[in-house]
Design a protein around this motif. Sequence first.
Motif, mmCIF file in Angstrom:
data_model
loop_
_atom_site.group_PDB
_atom_site.id
_atom_site.type_symbol
_atom_site.label_atom_id
_atom_site.label_comp_id
_atom_site.label_asym_id
_atom_site.label_seq_id
_atom_site.Cartn_x
_atom_site.Cartn_y
_atom_site.Cartn_z
ATOM 1 N N PHE A 17 -5.875 -23.668 -62.228
ATOM 2 C CA PHE A 17 -6.404 -24.947 -62.676
ATOM 3 C C PHE A 17 -7.162 -24.815 -63.997
ATOM 4 O O PHE A 17 -7.711 -25.790 -64.487
ATOM 5 N N SER A 18 -7.194 -23.626 -64.564
ATOM 6 C CA SER A 18 -7.857 -23.427 -65.853
ATOM 7 C C SER A 18 -6.794 -23.269 -66.929
ATOM 8 O O SER A 18 -5.645 -22.942 -66.650
ATOM 9 N N LEU A 60 -0.614 -30.510 -58.846
ATOM 10 C CA LEU A 60 -2.036 -30.727 -59.118
ATOM 11 C C LEU A 60 -2.519 -29.816 -60.242
ATOM 12 O O LEU A 60 -3.255 -30.243 -61.136
ATOM 13 N N ALA A 61 -2.096 -28.549 -60.205
ATOM 14 C CA ALA A 61 -2.535 -27.587 -61.210
ATOM 15 C C ALA A 61 -2.058 -27.971 -62.605
ATOM 16 O O ALA A 61 -2.834 -27.941 -63.563
ATOM 17 N N SER A 63 -1.193 -30.918 -63.644
ATOM 18 C CA SER A 63 -1.852 -32.166 -64.015
ATOM 19 C C SER A 63 -3.268 -31.898 -64.512
ATOM 20 O O SER A 63 -3.716 -32.481 -65.501
ATOM 21 N N TRP A 64 -3.954 -31.009 -63.823
ATOM 22 C CA TRP A 64 -5.311 -30.617 -64.209
ATOM 23 C C TRP A 64 -5.287 -30.000 -65.609
ATOM 24 O O TRP A 64 -6.095 -30.355 -66.466
ATOM 25 N N ARG A 65 -4.349 -29.068 -65.821
ATOM 26 C CA ARG A 65 -4.242 -28.398 -67.123
ATOM 27 C C ARG A 65 -3.821 -29.364 -68.227
ATOM 28 O O ARG A 65 -4.204 -29.206 -69.381
ATOM 29 N N HIS A 68 -6.836 -30.975 -69.488
ATOM 30 C CA HIS A 68 -7.570 -30.003 -70.301
ATOM 31 C C HIS A 68 -7.006 -29.965 -71.722
ATOM 32 O O HIS A 68 -7.756 -29.772 -72.684
ATOM 33 N N GLY A 74 -10.330 -31.986 -65.569
ATOM 34 C CA GLY A 74 -9.243 -32.193 -64.618
ATOM 35 C C GLY A 74 -9.520 -33.275 -63.599
ATOM 36 O O GLY A 74 -8.603 -33.843 -63.006
ATOM 37 N N GLY A 75 -10.783 -33.605 -63.392
ATOM 38 C CA GLY A 75 -11.152 -34.650 -62.449
ATOM 39 C C GLY A 75 -10.557 -36.009 -62.783
ATOM 40 O O GLY A 75 -10.507 -36.906 -61.934
ATOM 41 N N TRP A 76 -10.078 -36.153 -63.997
ATOM 42 C CA TRP A 76 -9.395 -37.403 -64.369
ATOM 43 C C TRP A 76 -8.165 -37.644 -63.503
ATOM 44 O O TRP A 76 -7.663 -38.764 -63.439
ATOM 45 N N PHE A 77 -7.682 -36.610 -62.843
ATOM 46 C CA PHE A 77 -6.525 -36.791 -61.953
ATOM 47 C C PHE A 77 -6.803 -37.873 -60.909
ATOM 48 O O PHE A 77 -5.908 -38.609 -60.510
#
Length: 111
Positions: A17-18, A60-61, A63-65, A68, A74-77
């Motif tokens: 997620f980074s 999810l990962a 989308s999080w990236r 970024h 990533g909380g914008w998901f």
Amino acid sequence: MSFTQAIQTCFNKYATFSGRASVAEYWWFMLFCFLVNLVSGIINEYLGSVASLALLIPTLAVSWRRMHDIGLGGGWFFINFVPVVGWIIWIIKAVKAGEPSANRFGDVTAC
């Protein structure tokens, strides 16, 4: 980034997620997920559910990236949980070009 490179990158970063994900990486992977879910759902409803569950974490990962890459957390998901308006906002943010220089989430070359 090509279709196969995007799929390979997303599975190599299965639960990472980074970092950052380019526009191409994100949308190619979304196309892959759509096709896998479509085909597996046509074959068997149970298989479709298993495929969706298997692709949940990498989706999810990436989308999080993706968030970024444009400089957002990533909380914008979670905007996706707001029906219609949230989905529109998400799509607008997901198609936005990434920041051209390094940001707090990493360097451009990490994409």
